[in-house]
Write an enzyme that holds these catalytic residues in place. Structure first.
Site, PDB file in Angstrom:
ATOM      1  N   ASP A   1      -7.487  -5.100-135.352  1.00  0.00           N
ATOM      2  CA  ASP A   1      -8.223  -4.139-134.935  1.00  0.00           C
ATOM      3  C   ASP A   1      -9.817  -4.147-135.455  1.00  0.00           C
ATOM      4  OD1 ASP A   1      -8.365  -0.864-133.896  1.00  0.00           O
ATOM      5  OD2 ASP A   1      -9.099  -1.093-135.930  1.00  0.00           O
TER       6      ASP A   1
ATOM      7  N   GLU B   1     -18.541   3.840-126.609  1.00  0.00           N
ATOM      8  CA  GLU B   1     -18.975   4.573-128.056  1.00  0.00           C
ATOM      9  C   GLU B   1     -17.590   4.616-128.841  1.00  0.00           C
ATOM     10  OE1 GLU B   1     -22.115   5.641-129.440  1.00  0.00           O
ATOM     11  OE2 GLU B   1     -20.770   5.064-131.072  1.00  0.00           O
TER      12      GLU B   1
ATOM     13  N   GLY C   1       2.258   9.786-139.342  1.00  0.00           N
ATOM     14  CA  GLY C   1       1.570   9.245-137.809  1.00  0.00           C
ATOM     15  C   GLY C   1       0.414   8.486-137.911  1.00  0.00           C
TER      16      GLY C   1
ATOM     17  N   LYS D   1     -11.400  -1.179-127.005  1.00  0.00           N
ATOM     18  CA  LYS D   1     -12.263  -1.682-127.988  1.00  0.00           C
ATOM     19  C   LYS D   1     -11.508  -3.333-127.799  1.00  0.00           C
ATOM     20  CE  LYS D   1      -9.255  -0.433-131.693  1.00  0.00           C
ATOM     21  NZ  LYS D   1      -8.993   1.061-131.363  1.00  0.00           N
TER      22      LYS D   1
ATOM     23  N   LYS E   1     -13.490  -4.563-133.480  1.00  0.00           N
ATOM     24  CA  LYS E   1     -14.547  -3.818-133.589  1.00  0.00           C
ATOM     25  C   LYS E   1     -15.887  -4.208-134.040  1.00  0.00           C
ATOM     26  CE  LYS E   1     -11.385   0.450-134.583  1.00  0.00           C
ATOM     27  NZ  LYS E   1     -10.866   1.190-135.578  1.00  0.00           N
TER      28      LYS E   1
ATOM     29  N   GLY F   1      -8.657   9.377-134.143  1.00  0.00           N
ATOM     30  CA  GLY F   1      -7.958  10.768-133.987  1.00  0.00           C
ATOM     31  C   GLY F   1      -8.391  11.022-132.420  1.00  0.00           C
TER      32      GLY F   1
ATOM     33  N   ALA G   1      -5.380   9.163-112.938  1.00  0.00           N
ATOM     34  CA  ALA G   1      -4.348   8.035-112.473  1.00  0.00           C
ATOM     35  C   ALA G   1      -3.134   7.934-113.755  1.00  0.00           C
ATOM     36  CB  ALA G   1      -4.852   6.783-112.082  1.00  0.00           C
TER      37      ALA G   1
ATOM     38  N   GLU H   1       1.311   2.889-136.847  1.00  0.00           N
ATOM     39  CA  GLU H   1       2.187   2.704-135.743  1.00  0.00           C
ATOM     40  C   GLU H   1       3.357   2.267-136.142  1.00  0.00           C
ATOM     41  OE1 GLU H   1       1.303   3.347-132.501  1.00  0.00           O
ATOM     42  OE2 GLU H   1      -0.861   3.531-132.946  1.00  0.00           O
TER      43      GLU H   1
ATOM     44  N   VAL I   1     -15.483   2.025-131.315  1.00  0.00           N
ATOM     45  CA  VAL I   1     -15.848   1.808-132.500  1.00  0.00           C
ATOM     46  C   VAL I   1     -16.157   3.046-133.306  1.00  0.00           C
ATOM     47  CG1 VAL I   1     -17.307   0.522-134.426  1.00  0.00           C
ATOM     48  CG2 VAL I   1     -16.706  -0.605-132.053  1.00  0.00           C
TER      49      VAL I   1
END
Lengths: 430, 430
Positions: A201, A129, A187, A105, A205, A308, A44, A190, A132
Site C-alpha cells: 500500500d 487526492e 478494525g 491508489k 502511495k 478513515g 452504481a 483487515e 494518498v
C-alpha cells in the site's frame, strides 16, 4: 444562480456511503460558497438488494453504464477500488468527456499515466487526492502550489495501520502478532493485512507522490519495499537505547547529475530507525505525515489522519468541487506526470544501518564480523553486544554506506561459523 | 508551444530580488512542466541608483505606472508591503485586467475584501499565499482542497521571530531582553521588533486564515491580541514543571448556534502554556505551523519555514504560475471571503488559565485570593506557592473559565492588601 452538476457515484461501500452522506450534509454550504450545486444523481452498486441505510433507493442501479455513459451525469466519482473492471470504466467515462474523481491508489499507481492521458485528450480532469493520506491536501499542493518548486526528497509515514502497530509496539512492548490481533479487533487492520504490513500500500502511495513531486513517472513496481512483519519487540528496546524509534517509511529522492543534466530517482519503503527528535518520530498511531524537501520553500510537513471514511470523503468532496468548477469554466488541469523515471539501482543508495546478528559468544567473533563489514567498506559507528553465551547477539550501527556493500557483507556472514540465524537489518534516518 | 506571460514586479528589496533570482532559475523547468513561459519584463523600484547585483538594469524603472498600467505586462507581483500607495496601485492593476500576486499581509488583512471584489469584477485573480506562512501552501489548500470543508478551529504558530525567541527562552533560560538582542544580531528580528513581538503581525495573518477558513470576513482589528513582551524567564520554569512550554498562538474558532443558524467567531493572539505533547509544542525556532480542525478531514497540520527570502519567493512563484495558467485559460478563482464575521465578545471565550501573583506571605493569603476567584465562578485545578517571605508568589492553574470572569477577579486583586505588583496571566492549551 448556481451551477448544477450531476454526480454519478460508482461504489457504495463504507467510503461511498460516507461520501454520499457528507455530500448531502455539505450541499447547501458548498452551493453558498462556490455557486456549485452538487446533486448525487445515480449510484452504481453490485448488489441492489443490500440494505443501505441513509441512501435513497431510487438512486441505485446495478448497471454501471447508466452512470459512466449516461447523458444526465456530469462527473464520475469512483469508490470501489481495484483495477478490473474499474480501469476500463474510468477510461470510458473520461473518453465520453466526464471528469473523474477517484480514491483508487492501486489503479493510479499502476495506470495513472494512461488515465491522465485520456483525461487530457478529452479536456477534462482526473483527481485522486484521496489516494494518498486522505483529506491531507498534499497531492493538490504538489499539483498546484508547488508545481514550480524543485523538490529533492519525500519522506513519509503513509500507512495508518502499520504506524498504529509500530506505535503500540514501541509504547507497550507488544510483539508483532499481538499488536496485529489488536489492530484487527479495532478494525484498523483487515482480516488479511498483507497490503498494509507488506509495504505494498505504501509503495502505491509513494509512486503517486514521487510522480507528482519529481514530474517523472514512478510506478509502484519500481519501488523496492520491505514491510514490518520482521520487526521484533527487542528491536524497539535496542533502538530506544540509542535514541530511536521504528517507523515504516516511504522515501524517494532525486539524484541530479549536474554534468549530464540527467536524473535518477531512488524510491524505497522500509522500516527504519528514526531519531526521536525527527518530526516523523512524533507521528503516532494511525496518523500519517509527508515531509517534502523543497529547494526554495524548505522542509514542508503535512500531517493528518491518513485514512478513515470521513477524511476520505472530505478529500473526494474537495476534488469533486474542483472538477465541477473546472467543468463550469470549461477548463481542466493536466496531471503533471512526466516521462518515465530512471530508477537508481538500490545497491547504490546510501544509508546508515542498524544490524542485529546472533553470534557464538567466543573471543574473536566481534573482530571477525566487523572485519567482514570493513572489507566491504562499511565503517562502524558503534558495536554493542547484547546477552551472553547461547543468547548472545551483537548490534552494529554503521556510518553511511551503500546498500550494495551491506548486502555483500551480509551474504558473507552466512559462511561464518560465529554467526547463526537471521540478520536483522534496518536503515537509520536521523 | 509555450504560453508567454510578461511579469511586472513592484519592489526589488530582499524578497523581490530573491524572487527575481528564483524565477530566472526555475523558468525553463516551469515552461517544461506547465507550458507557461514566465518572463520578468519590468521592475518598479523607488531608487534607480541603488546597486542590485544579479538584476538586469534594463528591467528597472522608477515609474510604477509603466508596470501597473502597461500594455506589455500581463501579471503584477507586488513585494513592497505597506498600505500606501500599494493599495491604490493594486486596485488600478486589477481594474485594468491584470491578475495580482502579493505577499502583503497587512494590506490583505485590512483591505482584502475591496481588492478581492475588484479582482472578481475584472474577472482576474488575486493571490497572496506568501502573506501567511510563506511557502507552506495553507491558503491555497483553504481556497481549493478544503473549500467544501466545515472548519471549526484554527490554532497556529505563525510568527517566526517570536517563536525563535520563545524557543531560546525555553531552552536556555534567557530573559526577554537577552533573547531579543540575540534575534536582532541574527537578523531574525527587526531593529524595531514591535510588529513581531506585539502580536500585530500574527493578528494580520490570523485575520486572513480565519476569513478563508470560515468564509466570514475577519479583519486584523477584530482580533484581540497580546504579544510576548511580558513573558518572563521564570514563567518557562514554572510551565515546564507542570508539563507545558510557552508559545505565541493564533487561535480562531467558530461558535455555531444550532437554533438560529447564526455563528460567531472568536479570534485571539496570545502567549499560551502549551502541553508538551501538543503538536504545536514541537514547532521550534523560526518554524511555523497551522493546525486546522476540520469536521470531516480531521485535524490537519501544516508545518514549515514561515518566512525567509527563498520560502517567500517559492510561494510567490506558485501563485504566479496559477495566475498565469488562469490567464491562459481565461478563468480565475474568486477569493472566498464571505460576509463580515460577527465576533464573539472576548469576555465570553473560555480557557483554562495560568495566573502568577506576587503575594504577601502571611497565613490566609491563599484563601483570600482563591476566594476571589471562586466568587467569580473560576474553579481552581492547582495552587502552588513559589518562594517565601518577600519573594513569595503563587501560581494558580484554573479549570476552564470565561475570560470575563478572570478579568473581573483580577480587577479585584488590586484591592487586596495581600497581592502586590502585576499579575501574570496566560491561557493554557492542552
Amino acid at each position: 444562480m448556481s451551477h448544477h452538476v450531476r454526480v454519478g457515484l460508482i461504489g457504495c461501500g463504507n467510503i461511498g456511503a460516507s461520501f454520499a452522506g457528507l455530500l448531502a450534509e455539505r450541499r447547501a454550504d458548498v452551493r453558498g460558497t462556490t455557486g456549485i450545486d452538487l446533486e448525487l444523481t445515480r449510484i452504481a452498486v453490485k448488489n441492489l438488494g443490500k440494505p443501505r441505510p441513509g441512501i435513497d433507493p431510487a438512486l441505485l442501479t446495478d448497471d454501471t453504464d447508466s452512470v459512466v455513459l449516461a447523458d444526465d451525469i456530469d462527473v464520475i466519482v469512483e469508490l470501489i477500488g481495484g483495477i478490473d473492471p474499474v480501469k476500463d470504466l474510468l477510461l470510458e467515462a473520461l473518453k465520453s468527456g466526464k471528469p473523474v474523481v477517484t480514491a483508487n491508489k492501486e489503479l493510479i499507481a499502476a495506470h495513472g499515466e494512461e488515465l491522465s492521458n485520456a483525461a487530457a485528450e478529452a479536456g477534462v480532469d482526473l483527481f485522486f487526492e484521496t489516494a494518498v493520506v486522505a483529506g491531507v491536501p498534499v497531492l493538490r499542493s504538489l499539483r498546484e502550489s508547488l508545481i514550480g518548486e524543485s523538490i529533492s526528497k519525500i519522506t513519509g509515514i503513509i500507512n495508518g495501520t502499520s504506524n498504529f502497530m509500530l506505535t503500540r509496539m514501541a509504547d507497550e512492548g507488544l510483539d508483532y502478532d499481538a499488536v496485529l490481533q489488536r489492530a484487527q479487533e479495532l478494525g484498523l487492520a483487515e482480516p488479511d493485512p498483507t497490503a498494509d504490513v507488506s509495504g505494498a500500500d505504501v509503495a502505491s502511495k509513494l509512486a503517486i507522490l514521487a510522480s507528482l513531486a519529481f514530474k517523472r513517472l514512478v510506478r509502484a513496481d519500481d519501488i523496492e519495499r520491505e514491510g514490518i512483519t520482521e520487526v521484533k519487540a527487542e528491536d524497539f528496546d535496542i533502538a530506544a537505547r540509542f535514541g530511536y524509534t521504528i517507523k515504516l517509511l516511504a522515501v524517494a529522492e532525486v539524484f541530479r547529475d549536474a554534468e549530464t543534466g540527467q536524473s535518477e530517482i531512488g524510491a524505497q519503503v522500509f522500516p527504519a530507525l528514526v531519531g526521536l527528535t525527527h518530526p516523523l518520530a512524533a507521528v503516532r498511531d494511525s496518523f500519517n505525515a509527508v515531509s517534502l524537501s523543497c529547494d526554495a520553500a524548505g522542509e514542508l510537513l503535512f500531517h493528518g489522519p491518513g485514512a478513515g471514511q470521513l477524511p476520505s470523503s472530505s478529500a473526494v468532496l474537495g476534488d469533486l468541487i474542483a472538477a465541477a468548477d473546472h467543468l463550469r469554466r470549461d477548463t481542466h488541469r493536466r496531471v503533471p506526470f512526466g516521462q518515465r523515471a530512471v530508477l537508481r539501482d538500490p545497491d547504490r543508495l546510501v544509508h546508515s544501518f542498524y544490524l542485529r546478528l546472533r553470534i557464538v559468544d567466543v573471543p574473536g567473533t566481534l573482530s571477525e564480523v566487523s572485519g567482514v563489514l570493513g572489507a566491504h567498506g562499511v565503517s562502524i559507528r558503534t558495536i554493542t553486544q547484547q546477552g551472553r553465551g547461547d543468547d548472545a547477539s551483537v548490534v552494529f550501527i554503521t556510518h553511511p554506506a551503500s546498500e550494495g556493500s551491506l548486502r555483500a557483507a551480509i551474504a558473507e556472514f552466512s559462511a561464518l561459523s560465529s554467526v547463526h540465524g537471521d540478520v536483522s537489518l534496518m536503515r537509520i534516518v536521523e
